[in-house]
Design an enzyme around this catalytic site. Structure first.
Site, mmCIF file in Angstrom:
data_model
loop_
_atom_site.group_PDB
_atom_site.id
_atom_site.type_symbol
_atom_site.label_atom_id
_atom_site.label_comp_id
_atom_site.label_asym_id
_atom_site.label_seq_id
_atom_site.Cartn_x
_atom_site.Cartn_y
_atom_site.Cartn_z
ATOM 1 N N HIS A 171 20.945 -122.523 -119.869
ATOM 2 C CA HIS A 171 19.018 -122.583 -119.233
ATOM 3 C C HIS A 171 19.240 -120.518 -119.187
ATOM 4 O O HIS A 171 18.238 -119.978 -118.175
ATOM 5 C CB HIS A 171 19.528 -122.982 -117.788
ATOM 6 C CG HIS A 171 19.980 -124.179 -117.226
ATOM 7 N ND1 HIS A 171 18.864 -125.569 -117.702
ATOM 8 C CD2 HIS A 171 20.996 -124.795 -117.401
ATOM 9 C CE1 HIS A 171 20.260 -126.079 -117.765
ATOM 10 N NE2 HIS A 171 21.293 -126.089 -117.586
ATOM 11 N N SER A 225 3.783 -102.015 -135.347
ATOM 12 C CA SER A 225 2.879 -102.317 -134.759
ATOM 13 C C SER A 225 2.149 -100.688 -135.066
ATOM 14 O O SER A 225 2.528 -100.156 -135.298
ATOM 15 C CB SER A 225 3.380 -102.220 -133.560
ATOM 16 O OG SER A 225 1.665 -101.645 -132.245
#
Length: 446
Positions: free
Chosen positions: A156, A281
């Site tokens: 989780h 980027s």
């Protein structure tokens, strides 16, 4: 996309997943059927050396010859009939005019198409298997290399009982290996039984021939495929759906791997090897993005969506046939292309991973609450009151220090000193269960 940016990656597929490839496989089926009629059923006779002429029609087939078939198709407006006329032209040109009417004898177009697609799939599965084996080998290598590297698990998304990095890689190896075994055992069915699957014309003109047995011999011996007898005009494509469903599962597993690798890079467990000149980027010079795993995830996602539709659609055909299957089948090459791009990208991404051992160890050292599970389990053995509840109160939602943990252990009333020492000596890095042995178990079961 496949014939633009990614064209170099999928070039290997053009030989069979293309218009040229489809026509070439159709040609092979037509010529093999002709040879079967002449050799097995002996419906006509030619000289032994004439069979070499028939074989040369296939051997000499090339893009120029394919254009001749397409030229004939502009008149016939029927692709398989155009190929039939092309073969008759070639037979006449090499002096075999007398057998040209045995071309396409008793066949419906689907007899030729379904065998062509079956042959195409056979090669396509073999090719993809090679790339899956390459990926599997790289995963297995990493499993061995990282077998003893302890790592905090995340269930989780939260800290959970430690594993080893190698064990997590072997999980994916087992899943991929299992699916590849299933894929390898799917028979590729083909049918050669006429307009509605009943050998109507065959039986009418040659009622003394056992056409069912003949069809089985042709498909198994001359095409090396699995004979299919019970059909309408079309092959029901059960084998294609089974293959696609296996590939869906394989693609889903690889995407699960992609997402986990992306996540491990995100939390710093892996760095990525730098490539000179590469830009992450357009505005942020520091970026080193996990683009290979992202690329694979996207392309495999497209392949899954296409395969889910195709696997169901190909099970449906109105009455004895409609043409909706035909246009769907022509997209098999696109499916293979997206899968291939995904596998290449995942392989590339894995090759760029660089372990950040310091970060992995730091997470283990900073999460002593991971030891709540073994401590409360040992407390149960000694009859300590409310072991789970006591550890929950001590650790849930908080970080604990070694000192606080040791004090808790010292305060246990029912546990003996030796067990208390075992508790204190345990660290998250040591609490890996049989993770290392399970990696060995995988290889022992191969």
């Amino acid at each position: 996309v496949l014939d633009g940016r990614y064209s170099s990656k999928v070039e290997i597929l053009r030989e069979f997943f293309s218009e040229y490839g489809l026509i070439k496989y159709r040609l092979f089926s037509e010529l093999q059927w002709l040879k079967f009629l002449l050799t097995d059923l002996k419906l006509a006779q030619i000289e032994k050396e004439d069979f070499l002429k028939i074989d040369r029609i296939f051997k000499n087939f090339n893009p120029k010859a394919c254009l001749r078939v397409k030229e004939i198709e502009r008149t016939t407006n029927h692709d398989v009939k155009a190929l039939e006329y092309y073969i008759k032209e070639e037979l006449a040109a090499c002096g075999l005019h007398e057998i040209k009417e045995w071309v396409h004898f008793g066949c419906t177009s689907e007899d030729i198409n379904n065998t062509a697609y079956a042959l195409m799939l056979k090669e396509g599965v073999k090719l993809l298997n090679g790339y899956y084996q390459e990926l599997l080998s790289q995963i297995e290598d990493k499993a061995v290399h990282f077998k003893s590297i302890p790592m905090m698990s995340r269930t989780h998304g939260q800290p959970a009982s430690p594993t080893t990095l190698g064990k997590e890689f072997i999980n994916f190896a087992w899943r991929i290996r299992n699916e590849l075994k299933l894929l390898a055992n799917i028979p590729i069915w083909a049918k050669m039984n006429g307009a509605t699957g009943n050998f109507n014309a065959h039986h009418f003109v040659f009622p003394d021939i056992d056409w069912i047995a003949a069809s089985k011999r042709f498909i198994s011996r001359y095409l090396e495929l699995s004979p299919l007898m019970i059909t309408t005009q079309i092959n029901p494509y059960s084998h294609i759906s089974q293959i696609l469903h296996a590939l869906i599962r394989l693609s889903a597993i690889v995407n699960d791997l992609n997402k986990d690798m992306w996540g491990y890079i995100s939390i710093g467990y892996f760095k990525q090897k730098l490539k000179s000149g590469e830009i992450g980027s357009s505005t942020m010079p520091h970026k080193v993005n996990p683009i290979d795993f992202e690329n694979s995830e996207g392309n495999l996602g497209i392949s899954i969506a296409m395969m889910e539709h195709m696997a169901v659609k190909l099970q449906n055909s109105r009455f004895q046939r409609d043409l909706s299957d035909s246009t769907v089948l022509r997209n098999l090459g696109s499916v293979w292309g997206y899968i291939l791009i995904g596998l290449l990208s995942t392989n590339k991404g894995l090759s760029k991973l660089d372990l950040n051992a310091e970060k992995i160890h730091k997470d283990l050292d900073e999460n002593l609450e991971l030891l709540a599970e073994p401590v409360q389990t040992l407390m149960r053995i000694w009859g300590e009151d409310n072991p789970y509840e006591k550890l929950k109160e001590l650790t849930r939602g908080v970080k604990i220090t070694q000192e606080k943990f040791d004090n808790f252990i010292d305060g246990l009333e029912s546990v003996d000193d030796e067990s208390k020492k075992r508790m204190k000596d345990l660290t998250p890095a040591k609490y890996i269960g049989l993770a290392e042995q399970l990696v060995d178990e995988y290889f022992a079961s191969e």
